[in-house]
Scaffold this motif. Sequence first.
Motif, PDB file in Angstrom:
ATOM      1  N   LEU A   8       0.999  -1.301   0.052  1.00  0.00           N
ATOM      2  CA  LEU A   8      -0.024   0.066  -0.099  1.00  0.00           C
ATOM      3  C   LEU A   8       0.871   1.214  -0.059  1.00  0.00           C
ATOM      4  N   SER A   9       0.398   2.138  -0.814  1.00  0.00           N
ATOM      5  CA  SER A   9       1.464   3.499  -0.915  1.00  0.00           C
ATOM      6  C   SER A   9       0.583   4.502   0.089  1.00  0.00           C
ATOM      7  N   VAL A  10       1.543   5.556   0.348  1.00  0.00           N
ATOM      8  CA  VAL A  10       1.163   6.690   1.295  1.00  0.00           C
ATOM      9  C   VAL A  10      -0.220   6.953   0.927  1.00  0.00           C
ATOM     10  N   ARG A  11      -0.668   7.167  -0.205  1.00  0.00           N
ATOM     11  CA  ARG A  11      -2.010   7.493  -0.643  1.00  0.00           C
ATOM     12  C   ARG A  11      -3.084   6.614  -0.018  1.00  0.00           C
ATOM     13  N   HIS A  12      -2.692   5.358  -0.391  1.00  0.00           N
ATOM     14  CA  HIS A  12      -3.643   4.260   0.182  1.00  0.00           C
ATOM     15  C   HIS A  12      -3.814   4.421   1.718  1.00  0.00           C
ATOM     16  N   TRP A  13      -2.868   4.487   2.382  1.00  0.00           N
ATOM     17  CA  TRP A  13      -2.993   4.631   3.956  1.00  0.00           C
ATOM     18  C   TRP A  13      -3.792   5.844   4.176  1.00  0.00           C
ATOM     19  N   SER A  14      -3.353   6.845   3.459  1.00  0.00           N
ATOM     20  CA  SER A  14      -3.919   8.044   3.932  1.00  0.00           C
ATOM     21  C   SER A  14      -5.319   8.292   3.490  1.00  0.00           C
ATOM     22  N   LEU A  15      -5.753   7.633   2.448  1.00  0.00           N
ATOM     23  CA  LEU A  15      -7.343   7.667   2.123  1.00  0.00           C
ATOM     24  C   LEU A  15      -8.074   6.679   2.908  1.00  0.00           C
ATOM     25  N   ALA A  16      -7.281   5.839   3.462  1.00  0.00           N
ATOM     26  CA  ALA A  16      -8.082   4.848   4.401  1.00  0.00           C
ATOM     27  C   ALA A  16      -8.334   5.417   5.935  1.00  0.00           C
ATOM     28  N   GLY A  17      -7.357   6.174   6.199  1.00  0.00           N
ATOM     29  CA  GLY A  17      -7.538   7.071   7.301  1.00  0.00           C
ATOM     30  C   GLY A  17      -8.374   8.166   7.486  1.00  0.00           C
ATOM     31  N   LEU A  18      -8.413   8.887   6.121  1.00  0.00           N
ATOM     32  CA  LEU A  18      -9.218   9.768   5.999  1.00  0.00           C
ATOM     33  C   LEU A  18     -10.827   9.357   5.859  1.00  0.00           C
ATOM     34  N   GLY A  70       8.981  11.570   3.811  1.00  0.00           N
ATOM     35  CA  GLY A  70       7.716  11.962   3.756  1.00  0.00           C
ATOM     36  C   GLY A  70       6.733  10.978   4.437  1.00  0.00           C
ATOM     37  N   ALA A  71       6.867   9.823   3.793  1.00  0.00           N
ATOM     38  CA  ALA A  71       5.895   8.894   4.639  1.00  0.00           C
ATOM     39  C   ALA A  71       6.012   8.725   6.093  1.00  0.00           C
ATOM     40  N   GLY A  72       7.258   8.970   6.716  1.00  0.00           N
ATOM     41  CA  GLY A  72       7.356   8.981   7.962  1.00  0.00           C
ATOM     42  C   GLY A  72       7.025  10.026   8.750  1.00  0.00           C
ATOM     43  N   VAL A  73       7.162  11.475   8.090  1.00  0.00           N
ATOM     44  CA  VAL A  73       6.719  12.739   8.651  1.00  0.00           C
ATOM     45  C   VAL A  73       5.300  12.575   8.957  1.00  0.00           C
ATOM     46  N   TYR A  74       4.384  12.197   7.707  1.00  0.00           N
ATOM     47  CA  TYR A  74       2.997  12.041   7.868  1.00  0.00           C
ATOM     48  C   TYR A  74       2.509  11.120   8.717  1.00  0.00           C
ATOM     49  N   GLY A  75       3.169  10.067   8.737  1.00  0.00           N
ATOM     50  CA  GLY A  75       2.876   8.800   9.814  1.00  0.00           C
ATOM     51  C   GLY A  75       3.020   9.280  11.425  1.00  0.00           C
ATOM     52  N   VAL A  76       4.151  10.005  11.528  1.00  0.00           N
ATOM     53  CA  VAL A  76       4.266  10.514  12.729  1.00  0.00           C
ATOM     54  C   VAL A  76       3.121  11.708  13.019  1.00  0.00           C
ATOM     55  N   LEU A  77       3.091  12.464  12.326  1.00  0.00           N
ATOM     56  CA  LEU A  77       2.087  13.669  12.417  1.00  0.00           C
ATOM     57  C   LEU A  77       0.802  13.054  12.823  1.00  0.00           C
ATOM     58  N   GLY A  78       0.112  12.235  12.067  1.00  0.00           N
ATOM     59  CA  GLY A  78      -1.107  11.390  11.985  1.00  0.00           C
ATOM     60  C   GLY A  78      -1.014  10.817  13.330  1.00  0.00           C
ATOM     61  N   LEU A  79       0.081  10.047  13.612  1.00  0.00           N
ATOM     62  CA  LEU A  79       0.064   9.341  15.008  1.00  0.00           C
ATOM     63  C   LEU A  79      -0.193  10.301  16.129  1.00  0.00           C
ATOM     64  N   ALA A  80       0.382  11.372  16.020  1.00  0.00           N
ATOM     65  CA  ALA A  80       0.397  12.595  17.106  1.00  0.00           C
ATOM     66  C   ALA A  80      -1.056  12.902  17.332  1.00  0.00           C
ATOM     67  N   ALA A 157      -5.356   4.480  14.490  1.00  0.00           N
ATOM     68  CA  ALA A 157      -3.890   4.417  14.593  1.00  0.00           C
ATOM     69  C   ALA A 157      -3.228   3.490  13.487  1.00  0.00           C
ATOM     70  N   VAL A 158      -4.096   2.361  13.084  1.00  0.00           N
ATOM     71  CA  VAL A 158      -3.603   1.818  12.160  1.00  0.00           C
ATOM     72  C   VAL A 158      -3.031   2.521  10.835  1.00  0.00           C
ATOM     73  N   ALA A 159      -3.810   3.552  10.491  1.00  0.00           N
ATOM     74  CA  ALA A 159      -3.400   4.401   9.404  1.00  0.00           C
ATOM     75  C   ALA A 159      -2.209   4.916   9.306  1.00  0.00           C
ATOM     76  N   PRO A 160      -1.911   5.811  10.452  1.00  0.00           N
ATOM     77  CA  PRO A 160      -0.519   6.441  10.698  1.00  0.00           C
ATOM     78  C   PRO A 160       0.626   5.514  10.809  1.00  0.00           C
ATOM     79  N   LEU A 161       0.248   4.519  11.428  1.00  0.00           N
ATOM     80  CA  LEU A 161       1.261   3.207  11.721  1.00  0.00           C
ATOM     81  C   LEU A 161       1.557   2.548  10.657  1.00  0.00           C
ATOM     82  N   GLY A 162       0.635   2.387   9.608  1.00  0.00           N
ATOM     83  CA  GLY A 162       1.018   2.012   8.287  1.00  0.00           C
ATOM     84  C   GLY A 162       1.825   3.026   7.270  1.00  0.00           C
ATOM     85  N   LEU A 163       1.594   4.336   7.492  1.00  0.00           N
ATOM     86  CA  LEU A 163       2.451   5.099   6.811  1.00  0.00           C
ATOM     87  C   LEU A 163       3.915   5.183   7.446  1.00  0.00           C
ATOM     88  N   VAL A 164       3.970   4.983   8.746  1.00  0.00           N
ATOM     89  CA  VAL A 164       5.300   4.954   9.468  1.00  0.00           C
ATOM     90  C   VAL A 164       5.867   3.554   9.077  1.00  0.00           C
TER      91      VAL A 164
END
Length: 172
Positions: A8-18, A70-80, A157-164
């Motif tokens: 899954l790409s960053v976009r996939h994880w992000s759209l799932a979280g959204l 990029g994926a790590g930064v978005y994952g950490v921000l989402g997780l925060a 939390a699964v979505a940002p963890l997926g990004l990380v």
Amino acid sequence: MSHPLARLSVRHWSLAGLAFCVLMMSVALVLEHVVGLAPCPLCIFQRVAVLAAAAVFVVAALHNPTGRVGAGVYGVLGLAAVIGGIGVAWRHLWLQSLPPDEVPSCGPGLDYMMELLPWRDVLAMVLSGSGECAEIDFLLLGISLPGWTLIGFVVLAVAPLGLVLSAFRERR
């Protein structure tokens, strides 16, 4: 052969979280405007955490970085944002578990506090809790709304963890 979730790409994880954020906000708004449950200050802060996570997911989905940073930064921000929501929901549940004689008294409304006080004071007062936050107005399967919100944040939390985790996988 790799696991399907690893692809899954960053976009996939992000759209799932959204999508999950939209679901959580939709439930909150239906409970407020259709069922008639007015949100207490802690409920509003939980909504802010959902919206903060949604904002991170929107930007991440639009940007769709291919690099690890990029994926790590978005994952950490989402997780925060999600961890903040978990903390507020946990505090809300704790207030609801107090015996009636230990529940803090009701204070002024959130709108009133926001008009008169600096945001740090408002945050401190809201997190200290009030009597209205300790009321249990709705139960589903024996779980109060903050309990369901806490469950929702754990699932979210699964979505940002997926990004990380996607930031750590090997790029080919």
